[in-house]
Design a protein around this motif. Structure first.
Motif, mmCIF file in Angstrom:
data_model
loop_
_atom_site.group_PDB
_atom_site.id
_atom_site.type_symbol
_atom_site.label_atom_id
_atom_site.label_comp_id
_atom_site.label_asym_id
_atom_site.label_seq_id
_atom_site.Cartn_x
_atom_site.Cartn_y
_atom_site.Cartn_z
ATOM 1 N N GLU A 241 0.849 -1.187 0.000
ATOM 2 C CA GLU A 241 0.000 0.000 0.000
ATOM 3 C C GLU A 241 0.884 1.236 0.000
ATOM 4 O O GLU A 241 2.016 1.206 0.487
ATOM 5 C CB GLU A 241 -0.852 -0.026 1.266
ATOM 6 N N GLY A 242 0.378 2.307 -0.602
ATOM 7 C CA GLY A 242 1.122 3.550 -0.519
ATOM 8 C C GLY A 242 1.269 3.976 0.926
ATOM 9 O O GLY A 242 0.509 3.560 1.800
ATOM 10 N N SER A 243 2.257 4.832 1.185
ATOM 11 C CA SER A 243 2.472 5.250 2.562
ATOM 12 C C SER A 243 1.282 6.064 3.045
ATOM 13 O O SER A 243 0.443 6.493 2.260
ATOM 14 C CB SER A 243 3.743 6.076 2.655
ATOM 15 N N VAL B 214 1.083 9.006 4.085
ATOM 16 C CA VAL B 214 1.040 10.347 3.507
ATOM 17 C C VAL B 214 0.355 10.308 2.141
ATOM 18 O O VAL B 214 -0.501 11.141 1.827
ATOM 19 C CB VAL B 214 2.473 10.899 3.362
ATOM 20 N N LEU B 215 0.724 9.297 1.371
ATOM 21 C CA LEU B 215 0.181 9.198 0.023
ATOM 22 C C LEU B 215 -1.317 8.889 0.048
ATOM 23 O O LEU B 215 -2.108 9.505 -0.674
ATOM 24 C CB LEU B 215 0.935 8.108 -0.736
ATOM 25 N N GLY C 19 -3.182 11.928 1.327
ATOM 26 C CA GLY C 19 -3.169 12.966 0.303
ATOM 27 C C GLY C 19 -4.109 12.640 -0.836
ATOM 28 O O GLY C 19 -4.816 13.513 -1.348
ATOM 29 N N LEU D 231 -7.207 14.753 -2.235
ATOM 30 C CA LEU D 231 -7.063 15.397 -3.544
ATOM 31 C C LEU D 231 -8.065 14.915 -4.573
ATOM 32 O O LEU D 231 -8.450 15.686 -5.453
ATOM 33 C CB LEU D 231 -5.655 15.152 -4.081
ATOM 34 N N VAL E 166 -9.519 16.952 -7.823
ATOM 35 C CA VAL E 166 -9.100 16.653 -9.193
ATOM 36 C C VAL E 166 -10.325 16.399 -10.060
ATOM 37 O O VAL E 166 -10.425 16.890 -11.189
ATOM 38 C CB VAL E 166 -8.142 15.451 -9.203
#
Lengths: 235, 139
Positions: A94-96, A98-99, A102, A106, A110
């Protein structure tokens, strides 16, 4: 070595040949044959202030329909090439935090910006294709940040087909009312929004078409991402 | 030329100066992590200066309107939010793919942490809930 040298020489020859051809074209001079007509008549004929989208949707709508078809074929082709009986996401990490956080923050913005681009196609630079690509970017973000995320396939495929059909139907209504395919009936016959050119509710059927194209491109590119990200799993 | 335009011009100048520092840092720094450090921080700050500066500069001219400033602020906030996240993802990916630190680095706490975690995973009979005091003891 010899191969590379030959390739470079061939490219140089081709480049010189193209440069010779371009040397005869006068740059920086007034070369507008049809262009002046577009610039002079775009407002009263289409109601749009963005001449590019007016040309793309109104004057040369067939091109845009062809492009949408090309994208659709690309999406279908990727789906057919990468077809497997059982495909799953096999991402391992998995992304960290923070990612992922974020991305959560976002993605709505977007998507909102993508919708803004395709709704304002007749006023600002952009239109259906950039807006759709932006929306697909949001889904790409979700795919990259989460290991289990998948687009809602049922809804996506239905939306894709339905909006593609709506584009053709809008064109066919034009054929029924005005006599030719993709005739801008909202602008030419109803004069809808004729008194507020340059604002949101104007531009004939350009916003309608671009909303359709934006949804179509967004769902299609997301589908391509989905196909390419997933891998075959053995039972 | 009024005060707003002057403020905008000064901000743009400061921003471009930070852009220059950022590019300089990319050449001068020894390893990936230090380069990312300079590129991210000073480039983000430089962009904020240039972008918001343009908005304020436009307010000071006769063709300017508040729409410019609004747009530039939206873009600046977006950059401010996304640039650190992308830098974080890049650095993390670089570390995970094994790019070494600069040879002058003295400390790599993250590797120690990962190794301690791997050791804890290898020896499950030590009862996993005792993870936090072990980390504290190492530091």
């Amino acid at each position: 070595m010899l191969k590379r040298a030959l390739a470079i020489i061939t490219l140089l020859i081709i480049g010189y040949w193209l440069a010779q051809g371009l040397a005869g074209v006068p740059f920086g001079e007034d070369r507008m044959l049809v262009g002046q007509y577009y610039l002079d008549h775009v407002k009263e004929q289409t109601g749009a202030v963005n001449a590019v989208t007016a040309v793309v949707v109104n004057y040369r709508g067939f091109d845009t329909l062809g492009e949408v078809t090309v994208l659709f074929i690309a999406s279908t082709g990727v789906g057919a090439l990468l077809w497997r009986r059982k495909k799953e996401r096999t991402a391992k990490t998995e992304g960290s935090i923070v990612l992922t956080t974020g991305t959560r923050l976002l993605v709505p913005f977007v998507m909102l910006f993508g919708a803004y681009i395709f709704i304002h196609g007749h006023l600002t630079p952009g239109g259906g294709f950039p807006g759709g690509a932006t929306i697909a970017t949001a889904f790409l973000l979700l795919y990259m940040a989460f290991i289990v995320y998948e687009i809602p396939h049922k809804a996506f495929e239905k939306v894709e087909g339905a909006v593609g059909m709506t584009y053709v139907i809008v064109g066919l209504i034009g054929l029924a009312i005005g006599g030719y395919f993709l005739y801008d009936w909202i602008w030419q016959d109803w004069q809808w929004g004729a008194e507020n050119i340059g604002r949101l509710f104007s531009g004939g059927f350009i916003p309608v078409i671009y909303t359709i194209i934006g949804l179509k491109v967004g769902t299609e590119l997301s589908g391509i991402i989905d196909n390419m990200v997933k891998e075959e799993v053995s039972e | 030329m009024n005060a707003l335009a002057a403020v905008g011009e000064a901000l743009v100048l400061i921003g471009t100066f930070f852009y220059f520092l950022s590019a300089l840092g990319l050449i001068r720094m020894p390893d990936v992590y230090n380069r990312m450090q300079t590129a991210t921080k000073s480039a983000t700050l430089g962009s904020l200066g240039v972008i918001v500066g343009v908005g304020i500069w436009a307010l000071g001219t006769d063709f300017g309107s508040a729409a410019w400033l609004t747009k530039t602020i939206v873009i600046a906030v977006f950059l401010l939010l996304t640039n650190p996240i992308s830098a974080h993802a890049l650095i993390r990916a670089a570390y995970k793919s094994g790019i070494p630190l600069w040879e002058g680095s003295v400390m790599d706490k993250y590797r120690e942490h990962m190794e301690a975690k791997a050791k804890a995973a290898e020896a499950p009979e030590v009862e996993t809930p005792e993870e936090t005091p072990k980390e504290g003891g190492e530091e």
